[in-house]
Design an enzyme around this catalytic site. Structure first.
Site, PDB file in Angstrom:
ATOM      1  N   CYS A  50       0.825  -1.209   0.000  1.00  0.00           N
ATOM      2  CA  CYS A  50       0.000   0.000   0.000  1.00  0.00           C
ATOM      3  C   CYS A  50       0.865   1.268   0.000  1.00  0.00           C
ATOM      4  O   CYS A  50       0.382   2.338  -0.354  1.00  0.00           O
ATOM      5  CB  CYS A  50      -0.960   0.012   1.185  1.00  0.00           C
ATOM      6  SG  CYS A  50      -0.198  -0.430   2.724  1.00  0.00           S
ATOM      7  N   HIS A  97      19.103   0.806  -0.380  1.00  0.00           N
ATOM      8  CA  HIS A  97      17.648   0.990  -0.336  1.00  0.00           C
ATOM      9  C   HIS A  97      16.938  -0.330  -0.026  1.00  0.00           C
ATOM     10  O   HIS A  97      16.026  -0.386   0.797  1.00  0.00           O
ATOM     11  CB  HIS A  97      17.154   1.556  -1.669  1.00  0.00           C
ATOM     12  CG  HIS A  97      15.668   1.750  -1.708  1.00  0.00           C
ATOM     13  ND1 HIS A  97      15.038   2.851  -1.184  1.00  0.00           N
ATOM     14  CD2 HIS A  97      14.682   0.947  -2.187  1.00  0.00           C
ATOM     15  CE1 HIS A  97      13.734   2.737  -1.336  1.00  0.00           C
ATOM     16  NE2 HIS A  97      13.483   1.598  -1.954  1.00  0.00           N
TER      17      HIS A  97
END
Lengths: 352, 264
Positions: A50, A97
């Site tokens: 999400c 990352h």
């Protein structure tokens, strides 16, 4: 053959953009296979949650890796996001990352652990479909290892930073176990529902719901696997209750000291935890002076959550040190492989 | 002496743990107490072998035995990580008892015969002292309980950030130890009547030391009844546990220094 990341997240794009690119599990595999067949990538993992949609990919030597941005562009049949909304990272930033995402450092809720499970699922999907190779396998395995190390060596995932979770922690500081605890929800609002669910997730078995609208109480009780009582009758259940979550819209106190004192005697002084998340408050503050009663209002809970968040933020630099060290190590081992190709330590090229 | 040093270091470390809000794991403290108990046990065993009997024959030996009971009970309970912080709170008690025991007057030069004779005498003394050890650890758990309750009531962050166990568990541990100690004390007192019968032909003597022991027995019986019969647990029980052990600590020496049955 460097590992690159292309994506958009809650940091760079609002939900109205992210939702356009949200990809279900069923759609992910054909999409990645298509990408592979196009020759744009040799290995790929797609993470769609999400709060982010990201592709971790290994691009063949000689192909412009920036072309992966097209995945988010018109080439995919979707209205392309703004340039500032998509980021494109190359080694070592791409590896850092990946590790940050696995550790929950890039999440909306700092240090949350759900993302690690989502990342593992995304990786396993690609692995089983033959969409990963030596480079991504090594990178993801390392990411999971780093997440475990960060969890055990720092406090980044310690404590609760939501009101519901803080209430559960409080309950666990009072009661041995939540398994035999009776919970009452007075006022079936969203926050009290979340708190009740948090208690259920930790083992609380018995939930009684009471609300001015009995239909709403019945509906919520059914969802939580409990039972509903009429709003006028909730006080009668008090003798057996261990935890109360109160969130009515009453303008006055629904529970005060004169009402609770005789009930505590009949409870044989068993401990009682009162969570008052209503504004204005439902429970008179004086009840906290009663023996074996512990009353927490919304400010108290939020204060604890904020303290935990401060604790987590203080751990970020320590986590980043671990991540940078591990990313460096991984990069060296990837470059040491034959035919590894790879970039030459160029700094991350973010969407400009 | 070495054991007392370890207990002292553990007490110092308690200050560090307290300053950190009991958020740090207590393994260092556990290690210090484990180190102390090694020397403690060696000293007791050495003394027992040198005098060929259980070393429970004067105030010094009794103090050493009680503190040994406290620390070994803690080391057993502290294997469970949720209860490890019991040791942090027990350290000052152990250190204080150790320093007190080292006072020269408590260990006078030994005469020809010790104060207790035979296996029953040693068993009687051992049971009583084990009971006091259990009461001591119970009061430590009660102190932890009161600390946690205080922090929870005042909404201190330490209540939730600390690694202290839940108050319900602390109350159970305090109650369990108190119950176990009461059982041991009862057994020890029953044996004392057998010893009286053997020695004096009477089951009873109005000796101050016996009267004091029964007063303590009644005190703890009252606490147990308060908790289980009248359901008065919580803070009242915790304070009662602590106050009772403080009473025992403060009066034990005075009573046993009086000329009494144990000196005959």
């Amino acid at each position: 053959m460097p590992i690159i990341v292309a994506g958009l997240s809650h940091h760079t794009a609002p939900v109205t953009v992210r939702e356009r690119f949200a990809i279900s599990e069923a759609a992910a595999v054909p999409l990645l296979q298509q990408l592979k067949q196009s020759g744009l990538v040799e290995e790929a993992v797609l993470l769609s949650t999400c709060n982010r949609v990201e592709i971790y990919a290994v691009t063949p030597a000689g192909r412009p890796w920036t072309a992966l941005r097209d995945f988010f562009g018109a080439g995919n049949g979707l209205q392309p996001p703004a340039e500032s909304e998509v980021y494109l990272l190359q080694e070592p930033a791409s590896l850092e990352h990946l590790f940050k995402v696995a550790c929950g450092l890039d999440s909306l809720v700092l240090g949350e652990t759900e993302i690690l499970g989502q990342l593992k699922k995304a990786y396993e999907l690609s692995l089983h479909q033959g969409l990963t190779g030596a480079n991504l396998n090594k990178a993801f395995q390392k990411a999971f290892h780093v997440a475990k190390q960060v969890r055990s060596e720092t406090n980044i995932q310690r404590g609760s930073i939501s009101v519901g979770s803080v209430a559960v922690e409080l309950a666990e500081k009072i009661f041995n176990s939540l398994e035999d605890r009776q919970v009452m929800v007075i006022g079936a609002g969203e926050t009290s529902e979340k708190t009740a669910r948090a208690l259920l997730s930790r083992g609380a078995k018995s939930i009684i719901v009471s609300n001015r609208s009995h239909e709403r109480a019945v509906a919520l009780a059914a969802e939580l696997g409990g039972r509903a009582v009429h709003f006028e009758d909730w006080a009668r259940e008090f003798e057996k209750i261990d935890i109360v979550i109160s969130s009515t819209s009453a303008p006055h106190y629904v529970l005060d000291r004169p009402r609770l004192e005789p009930v505590m005697k009949s409870r044989k002084q068993r401990s009682l935890l009162l969570i008052d998340i209503a504004v204005p408050r439902d429970i008179e503050p004086e009840v906290n002076f009663l023996e074996n009663v512990f009353l927490y209002n919304i400010d108290d809970l939020q204060g604890i959550a904020d303290e935990y968040l401060k604790l987590r933020k203080a751990e970020v630099s320590e986590c980043e040190k671990i991540i940078q060290e591990k990313a460096r190590g991984l990069l060296e081992s990837l470059r040491a492989r034959p035919h590894s190709g790879g970039g030459r330590g160029r700094t991350a090229l973010e969407a400009s | 002496m070495a054991a007392v040093i370890f207990y002292g270091l553990s007490t110092l470390y308690l200050v560090f743990l307290w300053r950190k809000g009991f958020r740090e794991d207590n393994r260092v403290n556990y290690g210090l107490l484990a180190g102390g108990v090694i020397f403690h046990t060696m000293a007791m065993v050495g003394r027992g072998f040198s005098f060929s009997r259980c070393p429970v024959n004067n105030l010094y030996e009794m103090m050493v035995f009680i503190s040994w009971t406290i620390v070994t009970s803690y080391l057993a309970i502290g294997l469970w990580s949720r209860l490890r912080f019991l040791g942090a709170f027990a350290s000052p008690v152990l250190f204080g008892m150790g320093v007190f025991a080292l006072m020269p007057a408590l260990d006078p030069p030994r005469g020809d015969s010790p104060n207790f004779a035979g296996g029953w005498g040693s068993l009687h003394a051992t049971l009583i002292l084990l009971a006091f050890g259990a009461f001591g650890l119970s009061s430590v758990a009660a102190l932890m309980y009161l600390t946690q309750v205080h922090d929870l009531k005042l909404h201190k962050a330490r209540a939730i950030f600390s690694l202290l166990p839940p108050i319900q568990r602390l109350e159970q541990v305090a109650g369990g130890l108190l119950g176990g100690g009461f059982f041991l004390l009862t057994a020890g007192l029953l044996i004392s009547h057998l010893l009286l019968k053997q020695r004096d032909g009477n089951l009873w003597s109005a000796d101050p030391q016996i009267l004091w022991s029964y007063f303590v027995w009644l005190l703890y019986l009252g606490l147990l009844m308060m908790r289980w019969w009248f359901a008065q647990g919580g803070k009242r029980f915790a304070w009662g546990t602590i106050a009772s052990f403080v009473f025992v600590l403060l009066t034990f020496w005075g009573v046993y220094l009086l000329p009494g049955i144990h000196q005959r």
